[in-house]
Design an enzyme around this catalytic site. Structure first.
Site, PDB file in Angstrom:
ATOM      1  N   HIS A  79      50.438  38.077  -8.520  1.00  0.00           N
ATOM      2  CA  HIS A  79      50.342  39.329  -9.050  1.00  0.00           C
ATOM      3  C   HIS A  79      51.405  40.367  -8.294  1.00  0.00           C
ATOM      4  O   HIS A  79      52.019  41.017  -9.030  1.00  0.00           O
ATOM      5  CB  HIS A  79      48.949  39.971  -9.233  1.00  0.00           C
ATOM      6  CG  HIS A  79      48.834  41.229  -9.305  1.00  0.00           C
ATOM      7  ND1 HIS A  79      49.051  42.149 -10.605  1.00  0.00           N
ATOM      8  CD2 HIS A  79      48.536  42.357  -8.698  1.00  0.00           C
ATOM      9  CE1 HIS A  79      48.992  43.305 -10.409  1.00  0.00           C
ATOM     10  NE2 HIS A  79      48.504  43.552  -9.075  1.00  0.00           N
ATOM     11  N   ASP A 108      81.623  53.600 -16.380  1.00  0.00           N
ATOM     12  CA  ASP A 108      80.655  52.207 -16.171  1.00  0.00           C
ATOM     13  C   ASP A 108      80.460  52.136 -14.700  1.00  0.00           C
ATOM     14  O   ASP A 108      80.650  52.862 -13.832  1.00  0.00           O
ATOM     15  CB  ASP A 108      81.326  51.118 -16.468  1.00  0.00           C
ATOM     16  CG  ASP A 108      80.381  49.641 -17.037  1.00  0.00           C
ATOM     17  OD1 ASP A 108      79.506  49.747 -16.043  1.00  0.00           O
ATOM     18  OD2 ASP A 108      80.417  49.247 -17.943  1.00  0.00           O
ATOM     19  N   TRP A 144      50.833  38.330  -1.127  1.00  0.00           N
ATOM     20  CA  TRP A 144      52.163  38.700  -1.408  1.00  0.00           C
ATOM     21  C   TRP A 144      52.879  38.892  -0.063  1.00  0.00           C
ATOM     22  O   TRP A 144      54.041  38.841   0.039  1.00  0.00           O
ATOM     23  CB  TRP A 144      52.505  39.808  -2.247  1.00  0.00           C
ATOM     24  CG  TRP A 144      52.356  41.161  -1.527  1.00  0.00           C
ATOM     25  CD1 TRP A 144      51.303  41.808  -1.356  1.00  0.00           C
ATOM     26  CD2 TRP A 144      53.511  41.819  -1.104  1.00  0.00           C
ATOM     27  NE1 TRP A 144      51.699  43.005  -0.618  1.00  0.00           N
ATOM     28  CE2 TRP A 144      52.727  43.219  -0.621  1.00  0.00           C
ATOM     29  CE3 TRP A 144      54.814  41.645  -1.149  1.00  0.00           C
ATOM     30  CZ2 TRP A 144      53.683  44.148   0.160  1.00  0.00           C
ATOM     31  CZ3 TRP A 144      55.673  42.656  -0.649  1.00  0.00           C
ATOM     32  CH2 TRP A 144      55.151  43.951   0.016  1.00  0.00           C
ATOM     33  N   SER A 173      69.123  42.019  -5.661  1.00  0.00           N
ATOM     34  CA  SER A 173      68.871  43.541  -5.358  1.00  0.00           C
ATOM     35  C   SER A 173      69.938  43.853  -4.414  1.00  0.00           C
ATOM     36  O   SER A 173      70.412  45.028  -4.515  1.00  0.00           O
ATOM     37  CB  SER A 173      67.435  43.882  -4.999  1.00  0.00           C
ATOM     38  OG  SER A 173      66.909  42.658  -4.141  1.00  0.00           O
ATOM     39  N   HIS A 256      57.725  48.133   5.380  1.00  0.00           N
ATOM     40  CA  HIS A 256      57.714  49.655   4.894  1.00  0.00           C
ATOM     41  C   HIS A 256      58.629  50.151   4.241  1.00  0.00           C
ATOM     42  O   HIS A 256      58.582  51.016   3.152  1.00  0.00           O
ATOM     43  CB  HIS A 256      57.199  50.109   6.007  1.00  0.00           C
ATOM     44  CG  HIS A 256      56.661  51.861   5.945  1.00  0.00           C
ATOM     45  ND1 HIS A 256      55.437  51.879   5.248  1.00  0.00           N
ATOM     46  CD2 HIS A 256      57.444  52.925   5.762  1.00  0.00           C
ATOM     47  CE1 HIS A 256      55.380  53.157   5.077  1.00  0.00           C
ATOM     48  NE2 HIS A 256      56.597  53.714   5.235  1.00  0.00           N
ATOM     49  N   GLU A 258      60.381  48.967   2.099  1.00  0.00           N
ATOM     50  CA  GLU A 258      60.257  48.476   0.606  1.00  0.00           C
ATOM     51  C   GLU A 258      59.341  49.514  -0.288  1.00  0.00           C
ATOM     52  O   GLU A 258      59.743  49.816  -1.328  1.00  0.00           O
ATOM     53  CB  GLU A 258      59.595  47.001   0.548  1.00  0.00           C
ATOM     54  CG  GLU A 258      59.118  46.512  -0.702  1.00  0.00           C
ATOM     55  CD  GLU A 258      60.259  46.275  -1.514  1.00  0.00           C
ATOM     56  OE1 GLU A 258      61.323  46.113  -1.098  1.00  0.00           O
ATOM     57  OE2 GLU A 258      59.862  46.155  -2.806  1.00  0.00           O
ATOM     58  N   TYR A 260      59.178  52.634   0.232  1.00  0.00           N
ATOM     59  CA  TYR A 260      60.080  53.576  -0.335  1.00  0.00           C
ATOM     60  C   TYR A 260      60.989  53.263  -1.326  1.00  0.00           C
ATOM     61  O   TYR A 260      61.309  54.256  -2.336  1.00  0.00           O
ATOM     62  CB  TYR A 260      60.573  54.427   0.892  1.00  0.00           C
ATOM     63  CG  TYR A 260      59.449  55.118   1.577  1.00  0.00           C
ATOM     64  CD1 TYR A 260      58.576  56.018   1.046  1.00  0.00           C
ATOM     65  CD2 TYR A 260      59.074  54.438   3.082  1.00  0.00           C
ATOM     66  CE1 TYR A 260      57.430  56.607   1.696  1.00  0.00           C
ATOM     67  CE2 TYR A 260      57.858  55.193   3.502  1.00  0.00           C
ATOM     68  CZ  TYR A 260      57.195  56.289   2.986  1.00  0.00           C
ATOM     69  OH  TYR A 260      56.242  56.570   3.489  1.00  0.00           O
ATOM     70  N   SER A 271      61.696  64.844 -10.391  1.00  0.00           N
ATOM     71  CA  SER A 271      62.560  65.723 -10.320  1.00  0.00           C
ATOM     72  C   SER A 271      63.698  66.103 -11.517  1.00  0.00           C
ATOM     73  O   SER A 271      64.246  67.204 -11.609  1.00  0.00           O
ATOM     74  CB  SER A 271      63.460  65.525  -9.172  1.00  0.00           C
ATOM     75  OG  SER A 271      62.558  65.526  -7.944  1.00  0.00           O
ATOM     76  N   HIS A 305      52.031  50.495  11.213  1.00  0.00           N
ATOM     77  CA  HIS A 305      50.809  50.986  10.954  1.00  0.00           C
ATOM     78  C   HIS A 305      50.374  50.019   9.979  1.00  0.00           C
ATOM     79  O   HIS A 305      48.945  50.119   9.566  1.00  0.00           O
ATOM     80  CB  HIS A 305      51.133  52.532  10.086  1.00  0.00           C
ATOM     81  CG  HIS A 305      52.038  52.158   8.965  1.00  0.00           C
ATOM     82  ND1 HIS A 305      52.656  53.321   8.786  1.00  0.00           N
ATOM     83  CD2 HIS A 305      52.317  51.392   8.194  1.00  0.00           C
ATOM     84  CE1 HIS A 305      53.263  53.235   7.483  1.00  0.00           C
ATOM     85  NE2 HIS A 305      53.129  51.957   7.204  1.00  0.00           N
ATOM     86  N   HIS A 306      50.800  49.067   9.469  1.00  0.00           N
ATOM     87  CA  HIS A 306      50.094  47.867   8.882  1.00  0.00           C
ATOM     88  C   HIS A 306      49.488  46.820   9.464  1.00  0.00           C
ATOM     89  O   HIS A 306      48.785  45.856   9.081  1.00  0.00           O
ATOM     90  CB  HIS A 306      51.191  46.957   7.835  1.00  0.00           C
ATOM     91  CG  HIS A 306      51.921  47.843   7.029  1.00  0.00           C
ATOM     92  ND1 HIS A 306      51.467  48.132   5.730  1.00  0.00           N
ATOM     93  CD2 HIS A 306      52.825  48.701   7.121  1.00  0.00           C
ATOM     94  CE1 HIS A 306      52.281  49.120   5.122  1.00  0.00           C
ATOM     95  NE2 HIS A 306      53.231  49.442   5.603  1.00  0.00           N
ATOM     96  N   THR A 331      57.344  64.600   2.464  1.00  0.00           N
ATOM     97  CA  THR A 331      56.594  64.219   1.144  1.00  0.00           C
ATOM     98  C   THR A 331      55.929  65.588   0.652  1.00  0.00           C
ATOM     99  O   THR A 331      56.042  65.779  -0.373  1.00  0.00           O
ATOM    100  CB  THR A 331      55.484  63.142   1.212  1.00  0.00           C
ATOM    101  OG1 THR A 331      56.078  62.144   2.025  1.00  0.00           O
ATOM    102  CG2 THR A 331      55.260  62.583   0.065  1.00  0.00           C
ATOM    103  N   LYS A 334      58.264  67.815  -0.745  1.00  0.00           N
ATOM    104  CA  LYS A 334      58.721  67.536  -2.524  1.00  0.00           C
ATOM    105  C   LYS A 334      57.412  67.921  -3.409  1.00  0.00           C
ATOM    106  O   LYS A 334      57.765  68.438  -4.522  1.00  0.00           O
ATOM    107  CB  LYS A 334      58.853  65.904  -2.285  1.00  0.00           C
ATOM    108  CG  LYS A 334      59.896  65.410  -1.918  1.00  0.00           C
ATOM    109  CD  LYS A 334      60.201  64.036  -1.932  1.00  0.00           C
ATOM    110  CE  LYS A 334      61.533  63.738  -1.796  1.00  0.00           C
ATOM    111  NZ  LYS A 334      62.463  64.012  -2.957  1.00  0.00           N
ATOM    112  N   ARG A 453      39.263  43.034   0.625  1.00  0.00           N
ATOM    113  CA  ARG A 453      40.257  42.710  -0.564  1.00  0.00           C
ATOM    114  C   ARG A 453      40.431  40.892  -0.367  1.00  0.00           C
ATOM    115  O   ARG A 453      40.130  40.103   0.296  1.00  0.00           O
ATOM    116  CB  ARG A 453      41.563  43.041  -0.558  1.00  0.00           C
ATOM    117  CG  ARG A 453      42.162  42.935   1.022  1.00  0.00           C
ATOM    118  CD  ARG A 453      43.438  43.782   1.245  1.00  0.00           C
ATOM    119  NE  ARG A 453      44.628  43.616   0.345  1.00  0.00           N
ATOM    120  CZ  ARG A 453      45.827  43.787   0.623  1.00  0.00           C
ATOM    121  NH1 ARG A 453      46.065  44.327   1.742  1.00  0.00           N
ATOM    122  NH2 ARG A 453      46.917  43.575  -0.079  1.00  0.00           N
TER     123      ARG A 453
HETATM  124 CU   LIG Z   1      53.957  51.223   5.680  1.00  0.00          CU
END
Ligand SMILES: [Cu+2]
Lengths: 533, 190
Positions: A79, A108, A144, A173, A256, A258, A260, A271, A305-306, A331, A334, A453
């Site tokens: 998932h 193009d 994941w 990517s 991390h 990723e 963003y 926006s 922080h993870h 943030t 924004k 979890r």
């Molecule tokens: Cu993070």
């Protein structure tokens, strides 16, 4: 900076698309490729969503009812992988393909052939990944985040295929983002400065740089895993002199930024939409650009922080805590700007606007629970609980996914030439909005109460909230079939859209006819006053 | 329709260089991390063999302080490791600056030869660089045929500069079964 483009090959199909299925296989047209990406992403969204529904069905009640714990682990892993790499990221690449050339007045993407390759790698990567379900030992089952040595020592044989799939997604990517950067830097209409670009283009430029910087690190970490599994190295195996914590550092150095990568283009979409329906210019355009850049910069220096609970010296914990909290400042800028744009505007609430406003509110909730998780002592309590699940789903579903839906409703009339059914669109919005909150809000509470979890069974005291959560999941999941119906209905017909489509819309894409012709801006636009809203 | 101009090609090449550089950076993180850990003791790993400087040793004989530090020993097995593994003494009260010796007992109850590697870890992490091991079974691989037992030696000095607030140091060993890796390597070299 922007070069004048010469068209070398005026071959037989330059007036319209080729006929038949082969059009899609060989196409180098940015609009075709954008469409392919978006449909691919939607199929992956349904696939990843169906995994989630099996997970939620199992969690409807305590005890084991539907699936075995081993299979449950495979579902949570797949998932996550399918949603992150198959649904959200390709959807934004699809939007970039459709919109970036039209927004900067380019004919193009800069590298059309590579554009074709970068899309067509994806179906192979995900067929390979999904096929692992039918292998002996089953699909990857380590989450994941595939922490080693769990994935290298204890993982199923399919781990090797998973690694190759990640390599392919990474190549795809990286090629896609190189294309975006080259297009934006070199193909802007003559006279368009960087600070005249729409925010969607800006956020994608920064996202593409993030991708170019961190996808190779992801490729590196899975390569190390491959070597640990097959070539006897011990990067992550303590018995051979390696270090499991090293894996987490390298993974989150990718991981991390990723997050963003999955949210910055969403900022760009919102926006674009809010000024249109507030009928005002975007408040604080330069501060939006600077805020996006500083978020991107900060994303490289907060990864640990993870990992607060793996054992980091106190000074390290304090540094990563404060650095993480610092991200709340840009943030907040924004969110302030979006609210200030709406302030005093003459607002109407068409479906894209509803999704955009829901984005601002619900993404902020997800951001605030992220701040709670950034507090080190609190994180020791919250770590690996459903509070974390609630947090990142609030930023990813009503965050990224809502912004993608908002974008589809907003630009669909330009793509197809037809208006979607507004009543059905609003119905889809409200079903999704209610579904998502019923689904994820209770997970904050069970998480704070201590429910871990990634488990198929849980203590009785969590039963009620889990039941509510599952009901929300099915409501949200099945409303997406309505979304599919609305989109197909709009493609097949409907009220004709005007060129401008929305009364308050600004940007070069609204100056071309609806539906957008197969080739646009073969000669660059002269009038750039429309460039950003 | 081909839109590849010179500038686009140059930008593409530059970006490809960044991609290669970042791929290399991912691998460079491995030695960087090790260096950082050596410097800070971040992961609680102890250093390699410590060679005693004669002079320092004599000095330490003369000014043995009355300070005592509690040294605790833990032994655990990694998954699927069948050996019996335990410290002969669970804790020692040691004098910083003085040489200490203890042993860890291992027994292989399996009916086959197993090669093991012990991996040390020190808590608190800060103490790691004040723990000097002059002899440790973790410096080598250990090999026991089925049914065999052994006492494995450990000799160490706690540095006199150990911060005052550290009163207890825990040294923990995890034993890994590396028979397969070793025989795999042999197969490759043969
Ligand atoms: Cu993070």
């Amino acid at each position: 900076m922007s070069a004048v483009i010469e068209e070398h090959h005026h071959d037989d199909h330059h007036h319209g698309p080729a006929k038949g299925l082969m059009r899609w296989v060989f196409t180098t047209n940015h609009k075709d490729i954008g469409t392919l990406y978006l449909w691919f992403s939607f199929i992956m969204f349904l696939l990843g969503g169906s995994f989630a529904l099996v997970i939620r069905a199992e969690l409807f009640q305590p005890g084991l009812q539907i699936v075995e714990p081993e299979f449950f682990n495979q579902l949570t892993t797949m998932h996550g992988l399918v949603m992150v790499f198959g649904a959200v990221m390709p959807a934004f690449v699809g939007l970039a393909n459709w919109l970036v050339p039209m927004m900067i007045g380019a004919p193009d993407m800069a590298l059309p052939r590579m554009n074709n390759y970068s899309f067509w790698i994806l179906p192979f990567a995900f067929t390979m990944l999904a096929s692992t379900f039918f292998m002996e030992g089953g699909a990857p089952n380590f989450g994941w985040t595939f922490y080693a040595p769990l994935s290298t020592d204890q993982g199923p044989p399919s781990t090797t295929l998973f690694i190759f799939a990640v390599h392919l997604m990474g190549i795809s990517s990286i090629m896609g983002s190189i294309n975006v950067v080259v297009t934006i830097l070199n193909l802007r209409a003559p006279g368009m400065t960087l600070m005249q670009m729409p925010l969607f283009v800006w956020t994608w430029l920064i996202t593409a740089y993030l991708l170019i910087a961190v996808m190779p690190v992801l490729a590196g970490v899975v390569t190390m895993m491959l070597m640990d599994i097959h070539f006897g190295t011990a990067f992550f195996n303590a018995g051979g002199g390696g270090d499991p914590v090293l894996f987490q550092h390298v993974f989150w150095f990718f991981g991390h930024p990723e997050v963003y990568i999955m949210i910055l283009p969403a900022f760009g979409v919102v926006s674009a939409i809010i000024p249109t329906f507030a009928r005002k210019r975007l408040f604080g355009y330069p501060s939006m650009v600077y805020a996006t850049s500083s978020i991107a910069f900060l994303s490289f220096i907060v990864w640990a922080h993870h990992m607060f609970t793996v054992g980091i010296p106190l000074a390290g914990e304090l540094y990563f805590m404060y650095a993480t909290m610092l991200i709340a400042v840009p943030t907040g800028v924004k969110v302030f700007n979006w609210v200030a744009t709406m302030w005093g505007g003459s607002m109407t609430f068409e479906t894209p606007m509803l999704f955009a406003i829901a984005f601002v509110v619900l993404f902020t909730i997800g951001g605030l629970s992220g701040l709670m998780l950034a507090i080190v002592p609190a994180d020791f309590q919250y770590h690996d609980t459903y509070f974390v699940v609630a947090h990142f789903h609030y930023v990813l579903v009503p965050g990224s996914v809502f912004s993608i839906m908002a974008a589809v409703y907003y630009w669909l009339p330009k793509w197809t030439g037809n208006m979607y059914n507004e009543t059905l669109g609003k119905t889809h919005f409200w079903l999704s909005f209610i579904g998502i909150n019923v689904l994820f809000f209770p997970q904050h509470f069970v998480g704070l109460a201590g429910m871990p979890r990634r488990i198929p069974d849980y203590a009785l005291q969590f039963a009620d909230y889990n039941m509510v959560s599952t009901v929300g999941a099915f409501l949200f999941g099945f409303s997406q079939l309505l979304f599919m119906f609305i989109v197909i209905q709009t493609i097949r017909g409907g009220k004709k859209a005007t060129d401008r489509v929305w009364e308050g819309a600004h940007g070069l894409e609204w100056t071309i006819p609806s539906p957008a012709p197969y080739h646009t801006f073969s000669t660059p636009p002269k009038d750039l006053t429309e460039a950003h809203g | 329709m081909q839109i590849e101009t010179q500038t686009s090609k140059r930008t593409t090449l530059k970006l490809l260089c960044v991609v290669c550089g970042m791929f290399g950076f991912g691998f460079a993180l491995v030695p960087l991390y090790d260096a950082l850990c050596d410097l800070t003791g971040l992961n609680g790993k102890t250093k390699g063999q410590y060679v005693v400087d004669e002079q320092v040793d004599e000095q330490s004989e003369t000014d043995v302080s009355s300070r005592r530090v509690k040294m605790q020993f833990l032994a655990s097995n990694n998954a699927d490791m069948p050996w019996v593994f335990r410290p002969v003494s669970r804790s020692l009260s040691v004098n910083p600056g003085k040489l200490n010796a203890t042993e860890f007992f291992v027994h292989n109850p399996a009916g086959r030869t197993i090669i093991a590697q012990a991996v040390p870890s020190v808590t608190p992490f800060r103490a790691a660089r004040y723990l000097h091991k002059t002899e440790c079974f973790c410096f080598d691989q250990q090999k026991l045929v089925g049914g065999e037992s052994m006492d494995m030696p450990l000799r160490f000095i706690i540095d006199k500069d150990l911060p005052e607030d550290i009163k207890t140091i825990t040294l923990s060993y995890t034993l890994f079964d590396i028979t397969e890796q070793i025989s795999g390597e042999l197969a490759v070299t043969n």
